[in-house]
Scaffold this active site. Structure first.
Site, PDB file in Angstrom:
ATOM      1  N   HIS A  82      56.096  91.680 -23.307  1.00  0.00           N
ATOM      2  CA  HIS A  82      55.488  90.352 -23.242  1.00  0.00           C
ATOM      3  C   HIS A  82      54.963  90.088 -21.834  1.00  0.00           C
ATOM      4  CE1 HIS A  82      54.879  86.148 -24.358  1.00  0.00           C
ATOM      5  NE2 HIS A  82      55.271  85.866 -23.135  1.00  0.00           N
ATOM      6  N   ASP A 161      60.917  75.952 -31.070  1.00  0.00           N
ATOM      7  CA  ASP A 161      60.197  76.189 -29.816  1.00  0.00           C
ATOM      8  C   ASP A 161      58.802  75.585 -29.886  1.00  0.00           C
ATOM      9  OD1 ASP A 161      59.500  77.516 -27.223  1.00  0.00           O
ATOM     10  OD2 ASP A 161      58.102  78.563 -28.552  1.00  0.00           O
ATOM     11  N   ARG A 168      57.001  69.340 -24.338  1.00  0.00           N
ATOM     12  CA  ARG A 168      57.029  69.618 -22.887  1.00  0.00           C
ATOM     13  C   ARG A 168      55.640  69.494 -22.292  1.00  0.00           C
ATOM     14  NH1 ARG A 168      58.976  75.353 -23.115  1.00  0.00           N
ATOM     15  NH2 ARG A 168      58.477  75.344 -20.898  1.00  0.00           N
ATOM     16  N   LYS A 187      61.090  83.842 -28.923  1.00  0.00           N
ATOM     17  CA  LYS A 187      60.031  84.408 -29.765  1.00  0.00           C
ATOM     18  C   LYS A 187      60.171  85.927 -29.884  1.00  0.00           C
ATOM     19  CE  LYS A 187      57.179  81.732 -27.484  1.00  0.00           C
ATOM     20  NZ  LYS A 187      56.423  80.560 -27.037  1.00  0.00           N
TER      21      LYS A 187
END
Ligand code: URA
Ligand code: CA
Length: 434
Positions: A82, A161, A168, A187
């Protein structure tokens, strides 16, 4: 348990228990706890932080909020990779075939691009016929057969999330290290990773602008990996300029093909070799990163990575002739040069501004609904450290719709910081956190 008491507890800097964290995420997911209480909570976390244990618990609570992909039918250790968000970041397209050739199974769920960042799926779809709509069985079979598959995110992964990230975003609590770390790791874990290699970007174009903060984020994610039993390694790499030369979908596919043939940009190649080496070690295909690095270099030079890329493209319906003949990729109608107006040395190239410029040409989506043009984008001709003279071509725009070209030209030019003296070389890789 009452949410107001938990907000108070975190506000006072105390540590929440596993049950308390589960209560918050479960209640928020179900709609039993309202946005205003979660926004007070995330602000408390922003100021008070979270312990390693709390952060790992938050991660697992988000994993459990949705489906989890079962990759157990795939042989071998599934190592995912990632990146925390680069511009012109073509590493997945290079790393997939590279580590798959070395025997590490790559079962990747990827996304589409939004805003200034590109998405691996959009890039792959610039190959004629390539599709990402495989069902679970086809996905698993393909990874067992060619060691590599990339599909779109179909399952309902980490809905908590998604909801929290959106909150957020509008409450100024995105850039909290425990919240970013748990968001990313949840994730990866839900997508079935046994082990994870993270590319944490640092610099002007990254989430984390300073190396200190970037290492903090890297460590927070590696700690989550340790506590959740997913071996995790984080590489902190430079984002004071885009990676490679190409920014744009077909342009990046072409650059990835070149890199797999050993003719790619040096920074892209080096970062892929380093990330890939850690993937090989975590996947138990090499004992040391040095050995792994050598294996991957040999794979590039033997032409085997290109063969894997062809098999992968063919398996997902794409035209494999593109790999020997990248001119079969979508081509822009016009190439327009951006010309330097001053002389000196390139100090920085603001990656986000380059990403936005590419988006304005049509390479990226302004909103989720925007149509993108796979052919267009930007090729940088000058990178950090290069000398520039007045009149030099700094970059080339690949254009289909010329209506905002002048504006984009100005933007690309403004993304370059040019100074009179040559700066000391900035490293590509700042360090590794294990
Ligand atoms: N990327 C994510 O997926 N989550 C964050 O919180 C920040 C960046
Ligand atoms: Ca690139």
């Amino acid at each position: 348990m009452r949410m107001v008491d938990l907000i108070h507890k975190k506000r006072e800097g105390q540590e929440l228990t596993t049950e308390e964290i589960n209560f918050i995420i479960d209640g928020y997911s179900r709609g039993a706890i309202p946005d205003y209480q979660l926004s007070a909570f995330t602000m408390a976390v922003f100021y008070q932080g979270m312990t390693e244990r709390e952060t790992a618990d938050l991660t697992l609570a988000m994993v459990e909020s949705g489906e989890q992909i079962d990759l157990s039918k795939i042989e071998g250790i599934k190592v995912d990779k990632h990146s925390t968000g680069g511009v012109g970041d073509t590493t997945t397209l290079v790393l997939g075939p590279l580590v798959a050739t070395a025997g590490v199974p790559v079962a990747k769920m990827s996304g589409r691009g939004l805003g200034h960042t590109g998405g691996t799926i959009d890039k792959l779809e610039s190959i004629e016929g390539f599709h990402v709509e495989l069902n679970n069985q086809e996905f698993i079979d393909q990874v067992n057969k060619v060691k590599l598959s990339v599909i779109g995110q179909t399952a309902n992964l980490t809905p908590a999330d998604k909801k929290l990230y959106a909150l957020r975003d509008v409450t100024a609590t995105v850039d909290s290290i425990p919240l970013i770390a748990s968001s990313i790791m949840s994730k990866k874990i839900a997508a079935g990773a046994d082990a994870i290699v993270l590319d944490v970007k640092t610099g002007d174009g990254a989430f984390m602008k300073t190396t200190e903060k970037s290492f903090e984020l890297a460590k927070a994610m590696v700690d989550i990996g340790t506590l959740t039993k997913r071996n995790t390694v984080a590489v902190v790499s430079d984002m004071d300029q885009p990676l490679g030369f190409a920014v744009g979908n077909a342009l990046e596919v072409k650059e990835a093909i070149e890199t797999l043939k050993g003719n790619g940009p040096k920074d892209l190649e080096e970062l892929c070799l380093v990330l890939g080496s850690h993937m090989l070690v975590l996947g138990e295909k090499a004992k040391t990163v040095e050995e792994a690095y050598q294996i991957l270099e040999d794979i590039i030079h033997s032409g085997k990575a290109i063969e894997t890329l062809k098999e992968f493209v063919k398996a997902q319906g794409g035209n494999p002739d593109v790999i020997d003949n990248p001119d079969l990729l979508p081509q822009a109608e016009a190439l327009i040069d951006v010309i330097a107006e001053e002389e000196g040395f390139v100090h920085k190239i603001h990656a986000e501004e380059i990403g936005i410029s590419a988006m304005m040409l049509g390479a990226g989506r302004e909103t989720k609904e925007s149509e993108i043009d796979l052919a267009v984008g930007i090729k940088l001709n000058k990178k950090v450290g290069d000398r520039v003279d007045k009149g030099d071509v700094i970059a080339t725009l690949y254009v289909n719709n010329p209506k905002n070209v002048e504006e984009v030209k100005r933007k690309v030019l403004a993304a370059y910081t040019i100074g009179s003296e040559k700066l000391a070389e900035r490293p590509l890789i700042f360090g590794i956190v294990t």
